[in-house]
Design a protein around this motif. Structure first.
Motif, short mmCIF file in Angstrom:
data_model
loop_
_atom_site.label_atom_id
_atom_site.label_comp_id
_atom_site.label_asym_id
_atom_site.label_seq_id
_atom_site.Cartn_x
_atom_site.Cartn_y
_atom_site.Cartn_z
N THR A 121 0.83 -1.21 0.00
CA THR A 121 0.00 0.00 0.00
C THR A 121 0.87 1.26 0.00
N GLU A 122 1.92 1.27 0.80
CA GLU A 122 2.86 2.40 0.81
C GLU A 122 3.45 2.61 -0.58
N PHE A 123 3.80 1.51 -1.23
CA PHE A 123 4.42 1.61 -2.55
C PHE A 123 3.43 2.17 -3.57
N THR B 253 -0.07 9.94 -4.66
CA THR B 253 -1.25 10.35 -3.92
C THR B 253 -1.48 9.39 -2.78
N HIS B 254 -2.29 9.80 -1.79
CA HIS B 254 -2.64 8.84 -0.75
C HIS B 254 -3.57 7.80 -1.36
N ARG C 25 8.01 6.68 5.77
CA ARG C 25 6.58 6.54 5.96
C ARG C 25 5.84 7.69 5.30
N ASN C 26 5.00 7.36 4.32
CA ASN C 26 4.23 8.37 3.63
C ASN C 26 3.03 8.72 4.50
N SER D 241 -2.56 5.35 3.45
CA SER D 241 -3.38 4.76 4.51
C SER D 241 -2.79 3.45 4.95
N ALA D 242 -1.56 3.48 5.42
CA ALA D 242 -0.89 2.25 5.83
C ALA D 242 -1.54 1.67 7.06
#
Length: 260
Positions: A195-197, A204-205, A246-247, A251-252
């Motif tokens: 998801t982070e990737f 974008t988130h 960490r972005n 929505s990690a």
């Protein structure tokens, strides 16, 4: 074993499906086999075996090839045998899932717990990032989600991208297959790193709405419409992917978890 050779749009009779699985299993257990060998082994007519092999070949489970001959070749045409494809082997339960879970558990026990597993998950995604990044960066902004879906499909995730229920809000990236679902069920860090990737790649988130690992039928990721062009790490960050950073907008916290 999974129900190999089952057409997605039709329901095979239970007996037909079971026999088809037996044919595929016999090829797995005994190696490339002729129609005659399969018929004798399974107590079927050669016509029935051919019918099942045709269906399995149509689904990419088996393929026909010439039997390898070791030593002097006899007269006549080489016998045609049927062998499992890579896809066919994947249709059978393997020990790889257990091996992956055992390896991740060992990493957690020996190298630092959940953070070590998360670091492994990010490194795994980073190692695969090149093809995904190339596909997304080559696409027009409105086609990036679909480009990512095609790249994921090439890696075995059977992915699609479509408009969200409210199209003006964004798109949904759907992964209909997950090669690591069993391991991800035990170690959600695999889903979180993915998801982070996606967030970093699409600029974008994103929000993970559902995952196969947690019992949903498909992994679904929401991508807002206001995505911007993806940017590659530069300067002091060169060689260090943003997976290691960490972005805040990704929505990690819900990645790999069913929010319902």
């Amino acid at each position: 074993m999974k129900n190999v050779g089952e057409a997605p749009q039709e329901e095979l009779a239970t007996g037909e499906r079971s026999t088809r699985n037996r044919v595929a299993r016999s090829v797995l257990d005994h190696g490339p086999s002729t129609v005659s060998e399969l018929a004798q082994r399974l107590g079927l007519t050669q016509a029935a075996v051919r019918r099942h092999l045709d269906a399995l070949a149509g689904d990419g489970i088996v393929e026909a090839r010439e039997r390898r001959v070791y030593g002097a070749r006899t007269r006549g045409r080489p016998a045609k045998v049927f062998a499992l494809t890579d896809c066919g082997r994947d249709a059978f339960d393997q020990s790889y899932d257990k091996l992956a879970v055992d390896a991740l558990r060992w990493i957690g026990d020996q190298e630092g717990g959940d953070e070590a597993i998360a670091a492994f998950a990010r490194a795994r995604i980073a190692a695969q990032a090149g093809a995904y990044r190339a596909a997304v960066e080559a696409a027009a902004p409105e086609e990036r989600a679909r480009a990512l879906a095609r790249a994921l499909t090439a890696d075995g995730y059977s992915a699609t991208a479509r408009s969200a229920p409210h199209p003006q809000q964004g798109e949904q990236l759907c992964q209909h297959h997950c090669p690591v679902a069993h391991a991800a069920e035990r170690f959600p860090q695999l889903c979180e790193a993915e998801t982070e990737f996606f967030a970093e790649l699409l600029g974008t988130h994103v929000q993970r709405l559902a995952t196969i690992a947690h019992g949903d039928g498909v992994c679904t990721t929401f991508i807002p419409k206001s995505s911007t062009a993806p940017t590659a790490p530069a300067g002091a960050e060169a060689g260090k992917t943003s997976l290691h950073i960490r972005n805040e907008s990704a929505s990690a916290s819900t990645a790999g978890r069913n929010p319902a």
